[in-house]
Design a protein around this motif. Sequence first.
Motif, PDB file in Angstrom:
ATOM      1  N   PRO B  47      44.203  45.397  24.380  1.00 60.72           N
ATOM      2  CA  PRO B  47      43.751  46.573  25.144  1.00 60.72           C
ATOM      3  C   PRO B  47      44.877  47.599  25.325  1.00 60.72           C
ATOM      4  CG  PRO B  47      44.143  44.738  26.627  1.00 60.72           C
ATOM      5  CD  PRO B  47      44.345  44.207  25.237  1.00 60.72           C
ATOM      6  N   LEU B  48      44.494  48.831  25.644  1.00 60.00           N
ATOM      7  CA  LEU B  48      45.479  49.901  25.877  1.00 60.00           C
ATOM      8  C   LEU B  48      46.316  49.659  27.123  1.00 60.00           C
ATOM      9  CD1 LEU B  48      43.294  53.051  25.158  1.00 60.00           C
ATOM     10  CD2 LEU B  48      45.420  52.460  23.970  1.00 60.00           C
ATOM     11  N   ILE B  49      45.698  49.018  28.122  1.00 62.15           N
ATOM     12  CA  ILE B  49      46.424  48.744  29.367  1.00 62.15           C
ATOM     13  C   ILE B  49      46.301  47.265  29.693  1.00 62.15           C
ATOM     14  CG2 ILE B  49      46.245  51.032  30.405  1.00 62.15           C
ATOM     15  CD1 ILE B  49      43.867  50.183  31.966  1.00 62.15           C
ATOM     16  N   LEU B  81      50.406  51.163  30.698  1.00 63.87           N
ATOM     17  CA  LEU B  81      49.858  51.672  29.436  1.00 63.87           C
ATOM     18  C   LEU B  81      50.861  51.322  28.346  1.00 63.87           C
ATOM     19  CD1 LEU B  81      48.545  55.049  30.609  1.00 63.87           C
ATOM     20  CD2 LEU B  81      47.637  53.962  28.578  1.00 63.87           C
TER      21      LEU B  81
END
Lengths: 379, 379
Positions: B47-49, B81
């Motif tokens: 995931p991005l974060i 992030l």
Amino acid sequence: MTDFAHRALLPAGLRDMLSPDAAHEAGVVERLMRLFAAQGYDRVKPPLIEFEESLLDGPAAAASAQTFRVMDPQSQKIMGLRADMTPQVARIATTRLARAPRPLRLSYSGQVLRVKGSQLRADRQFAQAGVELIGSDAAAADAEVLVLIGSALFELGVEGVTVDLSLPTLVPALFAALGVEGEIAERLRAALDHKDSATVAEIGGAGADLLQSLIAAAGPADRAVAALQALPLPPAAAVERERLAQVVACVRAGLPDLPLTVDPVENRGFEYHSGVGFTLYARNLGAELGRGGRYLAGGLEPAVGATLFMDSVLAALPAPRVPGRVFVPAGTSRAKIRELHDQGWVTVAGLDDGADVAAEAHRLGCSHWLGSDGLIDVL
Amino acid sequence: MTDFAHRALLPAGLRDMLSPDAAHEAGVVERLMRLFAAQGYDRVKPPLIEFEESLLDGPAAAASAQTFRVMDPQSQKIMGLRADMTPQVARIATTRLARAPRPLRLSYSGQVLRVKGSQLRADRQFAQAGVELIGSDAAAADAEVLVLIGSALFELGVEGVTVDLSLPTLVPALFAALGVEGEIAERLRAALDHKDSATVAEIGGAGADLLQSLIAAAGPADRAVAALQALPLPPAAAVERERLAQVVACVRAGLPDLPLTVDPVENRGFEYHSGVGFTLYARNLGAELGRGGRYLAGGLEPAVGATLFMDSVLAALPAPRVPGRVFVPAGTSRAKIRELHDQGWVTVAGLDDGADVAAEAHRLGCSHWLGSDGLIDVL
């Protein structure tokens, strides 16, 4: 560690996509983007974060509660992580591409992040892929977008695609003509949302019959359009009805196999649409495949677009075909490996000269290994 | 609005990628990912974060100052992030895929975000694409990754690719053997970083000659390895040297055309590497194409990986070929349009029956339009 503990390493609603799903998603996205590009939709890629004031400008403000925010130490201003890409593409169209000839066709794909998962979509990050057609007010533009998205889903192999059309401008036009406003308008709107014909009859006054007929008109598009055309609508509402009929006719002509239904009173999720809205579904799939409709880009320019939610699209597709894996012993020539790739094989190279090749191939999950006389089945 | 004002809509270091660049980048990324997949590198998508504590665990803590943070209202914990994908892939390998057979080959691509741009890279968001080979300590593993990345860059058409090899474990082994520590070690390290042979001579004590010879050994790999092999290194440092020689020999055997240089004292950016590190350059391009090397995944498991920075890779490639555009008048059959797509044309559809087709084609930047007898050049 247990699988549960592994999952617990990530925040709820966020996940690692593994093999073969990650490659499958990327492949499907690129296939969609190629289909969009072939019809002149130029790909753009806005950043993941931008200033809150531009990201949540106008109708996009609806996404405010779903938007993660970070402080930009450089500008000392608040930035938002996009929860939707459509407003970004509309921004590009109306600013940097303001002087590009119209209609402007743009396509995009990327990740979006949301503060909370919903009942239908627990994931807080997912991929979008979509198109925007900006600068045309024609019914042919609405139809082009619907036909493009519908035929792209057909081409991917999604089965049982259906489109629900809504006309969120119809009820407001009718309310205005009937002088319905204030609290009574709100209560009627809620009753229409719940298809609550009894309440509509009770509080609908002079418009009760007409509004009940609108609820009853919902169904397959041809029948619904015919039912609407039989109703004595005031002029502004009749214009909306005529537009819906045109869009349905254009889509029918362009993609006769796409099942269309119409719900003339549906409004939820289309509060900011300025014309026909639509939601895409697949048989046996609870979540929406995507949605779209007509709106005003930058608050001024006529536009129509559609976004696909890739998690739903992937869920509606059969599992990907996984290519066969061949174990190639250490020292295999690059030419031989390339030959196997050209035949569609994935190769897994040995790193150790002395290893038992058959055992390694089996241990590493390969279906074959490369012997001196060619491929040998792993037993 | 002026172009400047349009740009000013976005925070510094963030930008909209337009056509044809956005499609070009995506196409190049997918080509890389296909090359990686063909050699058994399974694609994953983190995931991005994610939680700061897992994103910045161990050596990844170095990215802390470059990491945007957001509060997760659901868990009440801080998330980051990602500023780099490598630690995420190492996390996947050592947790969810802890029981997958070794060596484990993973590939990935995605966007990363950084709090500040650097002198060489003003952009705060860019795409990475890379591979990790986890669970093998063999020199053949280092070489596999280097050959894979080098041949992928050749295949893309990047000209003048070179690889700088470094050996960040050599100087520490030497310092340990010589008993160099504390402030003097720091000053020597700084002098080595600046190739400051005079200072090394002045403060290097018993190791001065050896350290000056290391500085002088830098250069094309074959010559550098020969020069190193002539030096009287203490045992632990000699082991590092032998490993470098093995990696160079394996890469030479696998991809003889890849120019290799060695800088035996280079350390900057490789502080957390546990063996050979490398940086990829292209002729006439100031920025790095990518970097990689050997490290310990999860602090324990031998691993080697490489990451390409897509902004640099794109800058090193010729401009993309843009397909010709054909204006097709409203009402053109889907079969005819599909035929044009199969021939490699992009079609741009007319929305208005009555339009002047030739004029519309010209206005919309098409090179041809479709007449009743076939394609006609736009004048």
